[in-house]
Write a protein that holds these residues in place. Structure first.
Motif, PDB file in Angstrom:
ATOM      1  N   PHE A  29       0.820  -1.218   0.000  1.00 21.20           N
ATOM      2  CA  PHE A  29       0.000   0.000   0.000  1.00 21.20           C
ATOM      3  C   PHE A  29       0.851   1.264   0.000  1.00 21.20           C
ATOM      4  O   PHE A  29       0.324   2.363  -0.181  1.00 21.20           O
ATOM      5  CB  PHE A  29      -0.926   0.008   1.225  1.00 21.20           C
ATOM      6  CG  PHE A  29      -2.165   0.834   1.032  1.00 21.20           C
ATOM      7  CD1 PHE A  29      -3.188   0.381   0.216  1.00 21.20           C
ATOM      8  CD2 PHE A  29      -2.308   2.061   1.655  1.00 21.20           C
ATOM      9  CE1 PHE A  29      -4.340   1.131   0.025  1.00 21.20           C
ATOM     10  CE2 PHE A  29      -3.455   2.822   1.472  1.00 21.20           C
ATOM     11  CZ  PHE A  29      -4.474   2.349   0.651  1.00 21.20           C
ATOM     12  N   VAL A  30       2.162   1.137   0.178  1.00 17.65           N
ATOM     13  CA  VAL A  30       3.025   2.315   0.234  1.00 17.65           C
ATOM     14  C   VAL A  30       2.985   3.130  -1.062  1.00 17.65           C
ATOM     15  O   VAL A  30       2.958   4.370  -1.004  1.00 17.65           O
ATOM     16  CB  VAL A  30       4.469   1.908   0.597  1.00 17.65           C
ATOM     17  CG1 VAL A  30       5.417   3.090   0.495  1.00 17.65           C
ATOM     18  CG2 VAL A  30       4.511   1.320   2.001  1.00 17.65           C
ATOM     19  N   PRO A  31       2.964   2.515  -2.265  1.00  9.61           N
ATOM     20  CA  PRO A  31       2.864   3.347  -3.481  1.00  9.61           C
ATOM     21  C   PRO A  31       1.636   4.234  -3.511  1.00  9.61           C
ATOM     22  O   PRO A  31       1.678   5.342  -4.057  1.00  9.61           O
ATOM     23  CB  PRO A  31       2.829   2.303  -4.608  1.00  9.61           C
ATOM     24  CG  PRO A  31       3.505   1.110  -4.061  1.00  9.61           C
ATOM     25  CD  PRO A  31       3.162   1.090  -2.606  1.00  9.61           C
ATOM     26  N   VAL A  32       0.539   3.784  -2.918  1.00 14.01           N
ATOM     27  CA  VAL A  32      -0.675   4.606  -2.858  1.00 14.01           C
ATOM     28  C   VAL A  32      -0.429   5.840  -2.004  1.00 14.01           C
ATOM     29  O   VAL A  32      -0.803   6.965  -2.372  1.00 14.01           O
ATOM     30  CB  VAL A  32      -1.852   3.782  -2.306  1.00 14.01           C
ATOM     31  CG1 VAL A  32      -3.122   4.633  -2.238  1.00 14.01           C
ATOM     32  CG2 VAL A  32      -2.097   2.555  -3.165  1.00 14.01           C
ATOM     33  N   VAL A  33       0.224   5.635  -0.861  1.00 15.09           N
ATOM     34  CA  VAL A  33       0.500   6.761   0.043  1.00 15.09           C
ATOM     35  C   VAL A  33       1.454   7.755  -0.610  1.00 15.09           C
ATOM     36  O   VAL A  33       1.244   8.975  -0.550  1.00 15.09           O
ATOM     37  CB  VAL A  33       1.076   6.241   1.377  1.00 15.09           C
ATOM     38  CG1 VAL A  33       1.409   7.403   2.304  1.00 15.09           C
ATOM     39  CG2 VAL A  33       0.099   5.290   2.042  1.00 15.09           C
ATOM     40  N   VAL A  34       2.500   7.254  -1.258  1.00 13.75           N
ATOM     41  CA  VAL A  34       3.462   8.139  -1.917  1.00 13.75           C
ATOM     42  C   VAL A  34       2.789   8.909  -3.051  1.00 13.75           C
ATOM     43  O   VAL A  34       3.014  10.115  -3.230  1.00 13.75           O
ATOM     44  CB  VAL A  34       4.663   7.331  -2.441  1.00 13.75           C
ATOM     45  CG1 VAL A  34       5.634   8.236  -3.193  1.00 13.75           C
ATOM     46  CG2 VAL A  34       5.390   6.652  -1.284  1.00 13.75           C
ATOM     47  N   GLY A  35       1.948   8.233  -3.830  1.00 13.94           N
ATOM     48  CA  GLY A  35       1.225   8.909  -4.900  1.00 13.94           C
ATOM     49  C   GLY A  35       0.319   9.995  -4.379  1.00 13.94           C
ATOM     50  O   GLY A  35       0.230  11.091  -4.968  1.00 13.94           O
ATOM     51  N   LEU A  36      -0.351   9.732  -3.259  1.00 12.19           N
ATOM     52  CA  LEU A  36      -1.229  10.743  -2.660  1.00 12.19           C
ATOM     53  C   LEU A  36      -0.438  11.966  -2.221  1.00 12.19           C
ATOM     54  O   LEU A  36      -0.834  13.111  -2.496  1.00 12.19           O
ATOM     55  CB  LEU A  36      -1.970  10.125  -1.472  1.00 12.19           C
ATOM     56  CG  LEU A  36      -2.888  11.062  -0.684  1.00 12.19           C
ATOM     57  CD1 LEU A  36      -4.018  11.573  -1.562  1.00 12.19           C
ATOM     58  CD2 LEU A  36      -3.438  10.361   0.551  1.00 12.19           C
ATOM     59  N   ILE A  37       0.691  11.748  -1.555  1.00 14.25           N
ATOM     60  CA  ILE A  37       1.509  12.868  -1.092  1.00 14.25           C
ATOM     61  C   ILE A  37       2.027  13.677  -2.273  1.00 14.25           C
ATOM     62  O   ILE A  37       2.027  14.921  -2.250  1.00 14.25           O
ATOM     63  CB  ILE A  37       2.677  12.347  -0.231  1.00 14.25           C
ATOM     64  CG1 ILE A  37       2.149  11.733   1.068  1.00 14.25           C
ATOM     65  CG2 ILE A  37       3.664  13.471   0.080  1.00 14.25           C
ATOM     66  CD1 ILE A  37       3.216  11.055   1.904  1.00 14.25           C
TER      67      ILE A  37
ATOM     68  N   GLY B 112       2.510  14.061 -11.856  1.00 16.10           N
ATOM     69  CA  GLY B 112       2.017  14.504 -13.156  1.00 16.10           C
ATOM     70  C   GLY B 112       0.510  14.575 -13.215  1.00 16.10           C
ATOM     71  O   GLY B 112      -0.065  15.504 -13.805  1.00 16.10           O
ATOM     72  N   ALA B 113      -0.147  13.603 -12.593  1.00 19.92           N
ATOM     73  CA  ALA B 113      -1.616  13.629 -12.556  1.00 19.92           C
ATOM     74  C   ALA B 113      -2.121  14.845 -11.790  1.00 19.92           C
ATOM     75  O   ALA B 113      -3.108  15.486 -12.184  1.00 19.92           O
ATOM     76  CB  ALA B 113      -2.136  12.345 -11.915  1.00 19.92           C
ATOM     77  N   GLY B 114      -1.449  15.195 -10.705  1.00 23.44           N
ATOM     78  CA  GLY B 114      -1.825  16.388  -9.958  1.00 23.44           C
ATOM     79  C   GLY B 114      -1.635  17.655 -10.770  1.00 23.44           C
ATOM     80  O   GLY B 114      -2.439  18.595 -10.682  1.00 23.44           O
TER      81      GLY B 114
ATOM     82  N   SER C 155      -9.693  16.514  -5.557  1.00 22.32           N
ATOM     83  CA  SER C 155     -10.690  15.460  -5.770  1.00 22.32           C
ATOM     84  C   SER C 155     -10.419  14.688  -7.058  1.00 22.32           C
ATOM     85  O   SER C 155     -10.510  13.453  -7.090  1.00 22.32           O
ATOM     86  CB  SER C 155     -12.094  16.075  -5.809  1.00 22.32           C
ATOM     87  OG  SER C 155     -12.416  16.694  -4.578  1.00 22.32           O
ATOM     88  N   LEU C 156     -10.088  15.406  -8.135  1.00 20.67           N
ATOM     89  CA  LEU C 156      -9.777  14.734  -9.398  1.00 20.67           C
ATOM     90  C   LEU C 156      -8.542  13.839  -9.249  1.00 20.67           C
ATOM     91  O   LEU C 156      -8.521  12.699  -9.730  1.00 20.67           O
ATOM     92  CB  LEU C 156      -9.544  15.764 -10.496  1.00 20.67           C
ATOM     93  CG  LEU C 156     -10.768  16.372 -11.171  1.00 20.67           C
ATOM     94  CD1 LEU C 156     -10.325  17.377 -12.226  1.00 20.67           C
ATOM     95  CD2 LEU C 156     -11.642  15.302 -11.797  1.00 20.67           C
ATOM     96  N   GLY C 157      -7.501  14.371  -8.599  1.00 23.31           N
ATOM     97  CA  GLY C 157      -6.281  13.585  -8.420  1.00 23.31           C
ATOM     98  C   GLY C 157      -6.510  12.347  -7.577  1.00 23.31           C
ATOM     99  O   GLY C 157      -6.030  11.252  -7.912  1.00 23.31           O
ATOM    100  N   ILE C 158      -7.258  12.497  -6.485  1.00 22.72           N
ATOM    101  CA  ILE C 158      -7.539  11.346  -5.619  1.00 22.72           C
ATOM    102  C   ILE C 158      -8.417  10.341  -6.355  1.00 22.72           C
ATOM    103  O   ILE C 158      -8.262   9.123  -6.196  1.00 22.72           O
ATOM    104  CB  ILE C 158      -8.191  11.816  -4.311  1.00 22.72           C
ATOM    105  CG1 ILE C 158      -7.158  12.615  -3.493  1.00 22.72           C
ATOM    106  CG2 ILE C 158      -8.715  10.646  -3.500  1.00 22.72           C
ATOM    107  CD1 ILE C 158      -7.737  13.276  -2.260  1.00 22.72           C
ATOM    108  N   GLY C 159      -9.342  10.838  -7.192  1.00 21.20           N
ATOM    109  CA  GLY C 159     -10.148   9.927  -7.999  1.00 21.20           C
ATOM    110  C   GLY C 159      -9.289   9.098  -8.937  1.00 21.20           C
ATOM    111  O   GLY C 159      -9.513   7.888  -9.102  1.00 21.20           O
TER     112      GLY C 159
END
Length: 520
Positions: A82-90, A170-172, A187-191
């Protein structure tokens, strides 16, 4: 791109505290997991039993990704799924903060009036986020290698985390060009992040060589296969995707005016409904979306955690060391109770995030200048603040109740776990009170409430796994709660934590009433 270097230094200066905290704090998780794995599975036979038990479990694969082997490195890579999810969110939040939020605050216009290129700010934000992700990956890799694991596998593990962060940076950047506000961009990025996780989960659990997982940047981190015959070429996917995303973001930025957006804004009503004519109704209108997201996400996590309960029960019966880890997190009764009590602790920490976000809405409204028009009416400061703090207190109760219910639903016990989940509320309220105290006394540093939550998370998860001193662990309010189910409920610690929360909240409200508003 003129001025990109100067703006990059500005971003790094502004995040000089936040970046080291999340890099070092999150890097401790894999290191802590590695120590726990070595203690829980000291020989090859124990690790092979773990592999046979969990490699074919659909629920475990959905949660953590594929398990490629039974070595210590394989188990570590799987545990860090799950760490890649956390890093992507940050990463995506960092980019949105230094792009769209800067436009909303008017600072982008000020820097743009100097000798700065049109796209310098966007590129500087992406470079800062990607650089932080790279540093995190390298720190993680060297930390794991320092404990005796192969350097190639450790580098693949760390760079896989970094790659996921690069893509979502990049998505952000793209999301920041599409919406009118930072909230919409987040919201778009988290989606997009949630979609990537679902694609990875669907691909890994459906067979067919996990083809769907190849559509997900999170899946790419797993397809690097750390400690299982590293596939280094997969890193090129992340690099190419990041470069393409940044190029698209730059092209979109060139097509809009400063402060504008490419997606049309939705017009509101010409007049407010009667149901909005109170501070509490306004707070509900502002907080309901966030509350719905938290409730839905933790409800889904509850289904996953309840679904794996039977597998975990068998695993813990066969391995006393694993049972002791869960026992230190929570629970003192039967094997299943120990696992479920640890799960309730995790839910409590997540619900505390909901509480902090709801409380910090006060500061966001003040900083954006939206609090002044409300307070210019017959609404007092206390009424306005209490309306938002009501959701910071009772919103997490809803989130915990749903998480407890879905966990029980997946396991087959219905509503039986709802009281155990709600027992986490006193510790959650302590975070609410501390956030209110920061808003009232030091509003410029109100975001430090997230740092407090991160510290409590570190103590409750990594600290317990590494058997830190009990005095140190006791700093976290979650360490003083009854371990339910399986433990004995005692009202004394719950009342003590509630008293601390009330005292901190009251002090914050007193300070808020006496200080100037707004404070920039």
């Amino acid at each position: 791109m003129t001025g990109t270097g100067a703006l990059l230094r500005l971003v790094l200066r502004r995040d000089r505290l936040l970046m080291p905290v999340w890099i070092l704090g999150l890097a401790l998780a894999p290191v802590g997991y590695l120590s726990s794995i070595k203690a829980a599975y000291p020989d090859a036979a124990a690790r092979q039993h773990f592999f046979e038990l969990n490699a074919s479990s659909t629920t475990f694969v959905v949660r953590n990704g594929p398990l490629y082997g039974s070595s210590v490195g394989n188990l570590l890579a799987w545990q860090c799924g799950f760490v890649p999810v956390v890093v992507g969110l940050i990463a995506l939040l960092t980019v949105v903060r230094h792009t769209r939020t800067e436009e909303e605050a008017g600072r982008r216009e000020l820097t743009g009036a100097t000798v700065v290129g049109r796209h310098a700010g966007l590129v500087a934000a992406v470079l800062a986020a990607c650089g932080a992700c790279l540093v995190f990956g390298l720190v993680t890799a060297f930390g794991v290698a320092a404990q005796g694991e192969p350097i190639a596998g450790a580098l693949a593990l760390g760079l896989g985390f970094s790659s996921a962060g690069w893509v979502f940076a990049g998505a952000g950047a793209i999301a920041a060009q599409l919406t009118w506000g930072a909230g919409g961009a987040r919201s778009l990025g988290i989606g997009a992040l949630v979609l990537a996780f679902l694609l990875r989960a669907a691909g890994d659990s459906s067979g067919s060589a996990g083809r769907l997982a190849w559509l997900s940047p999170i899946g790419w981190a797993h397809r690097l296969r750390p400690f299982a015959g590293e596939q280094w070429w997969v890193l090129a996917l992340g690099v190419v995707a990041t470069g393409a995303s940044v190029a698209v973001a730059i092209a979109l930025s060139a097509r809009r005016d400063l402060g504008a957006a490419l997606l049309p804004a939705r017009l509101g009503r010409s007049g407010a409904k009667a149901s909005l004519r109170s501070p509490l109704a306004l707070a509900w209108r502002l907080q309901r979306g966030t509350l719905l997201v938290w409730t839905g996400c933790l409800g889904l996590v509850g289904l996953l955690m309840g679904g794996v309960a039977r597998n975990v029960t068998e695993m813990m019966r066969d391995n006393r060391a694993v049972a002791e880890v869960f026992s230190r997190m929570g629970g003192g009764g039967a094997v299943l109770d120990t696992y479920l009590a640890g799960t309730m602790t995790l839910f409590g920490l997540a619900a505390a995030g909901c509480a902090v976000q709801a409380a910090l809405k006060l500061r966001a409204e003040e900083a954006a200048g939206r609090a002044e028009p409300v307070l210019a009416t017959a609404v007092g400061r206390l009424g306005w603040a209490l309306a938002h703090l009501t959701f910071a207190c009772f919103g997490p109760a809803v989130v915990l109740a749903v998480a407890g219910w879905t966990t029980g639903l997946a396991y087959g016990s219905g509503f039986a776990l709802v009281p155990a989940a709600l027992a986490q509320l006193p510790a959650v309220w302590v975070l609410t009170g501390l956030a209110a105290l920061l808003i009232g006394c030091v509003p410029r540093y109100a975001a430090a409430a997230w740092g407090l939550l991160a510290a409590f998370l570190l103590l409750s998860l990594v600290g317990t796994a590494l058997r830190w001193n009990e005095v140190v662990l006791g700093i976290s309010p979650f360490q003083h709660l009854p371990r339910l189910p399986g433990g004995t409920f005692s009202a004394v610690p719950a009342l003590g934590l509630a008293a601390i929360a009330v005292a901190a909240g009251a002090a914050g409200l007193y300070a808020l009433r006496r200080r100037d508003m707004p404070v920039a």
